[in-house]
Motif scaffolding. Structure first.
Motif, PDB file in Angstrom:
ATOM      1  N   ASN A 198      -0.674 -16.504  49.148  1.00 50.46           N
ATOM      2  CA  ASN A 198      -0.343 -15.658  48.003  1.00 50.46           C
ATOM      3  C   ASN A 198      -0.354 -16.516  46.729  1.00 50.46           C
ATOM      4  O   ASN A 198       0.689 -16.849  46.181  1.00 50.46           O
TER       5      ASN A 198
ATOM      6  N   ASP B 192       4.758 -19.462  49.377  1.00 45.60           N
ATOM      7  CA  ASP B 192       3.754 -18.474  48.993  1.00 45.60           C
ATOM      8  C   ASP B 192       2.349 -19.071  49.006  1.00 45.60           C
ATOM      9  O   ASP B 192       1.396 -18.419  49.421  1.00 45.60           O
TER      10      ASP B 192
ATOM     11  N   LYS C 276       1.400 -15.149  43.273  1.00 47.55           N
ATOM     12  CA  LYS C 276       2.864 -15.266  43.231  1.00 47.55           C
ATOM     13  C   LYS C 276       3.264 -16.739  43.095  1.00 47.55           C
ATOM     14  O   LYS C 276       4.211 -17.064  42.386  1.00 47.55           O
TER      15      LYS C 276
END
Length: 132
Positions: free
Chosen positions: A52, A47, A55
């Motif tokens: 991201n 991630d 997350k």
């Protein structure tokens, strides 16, 4: 004469029990717990590499919490200490948590690549802990 015999028997019994207790097999820290932590960290690394960060932070927090809980449930026994006098599992645990702290800071600072590298180091520390 009977008292001396009783004391001798008790001393031998105590010595035998001490010897057997010292040779007891050490149980490894739960392999299933270590694998779950590694899986969570690998997902966090992926991630972070894809950008991201939020997350990744959640997964870092979950992995760190799992590391701490695993140590509370199954504390590792005092095993072999290196020449520095530090237990290998304790050092790996400490290093993993430090790396996760660095990764969390990097992810919050939008430094996804650096966070992924720190997570990769933490994965190696967890693997070292599981081997020892």
């Amino acid at each position: 004469m009977k008292a001396k015999h009783f004391v001798g028997v008790m001393a031998c019994l105590l010595a035998g029990l001490t010897l057997l207790g010292g040779c007891a097999e050490k149980k490894p820290v739960g392999a299933a717990g270590g694998e779950a932590i590694e899986k969570t960290l690998k997902a966090a690394e992926q991630d972070a590499r894809t950008g991201n960060e939020q997350k990744a932070i959640q997964e870092i927090n979950a992995a760190e919490k799992a590391l701490i809980e695993e140590d509370k449930k199954k504390p590792y026994v005092q095993g072999y200490k290196s020449w520095t006098g530090e237990d290998a599992k304790a050092k790996a645990d400490t290093d993993a948590i430090k790396e996760l702290d660095h990764a969390r800071k990097d992810a919050k600072g939008n430094l996804a690549g650096d966070a992924a590298d720190e997570i990769k180091k933490a994965i190696k520390d967890v693997e070292v802990k599981e081997k020892n």
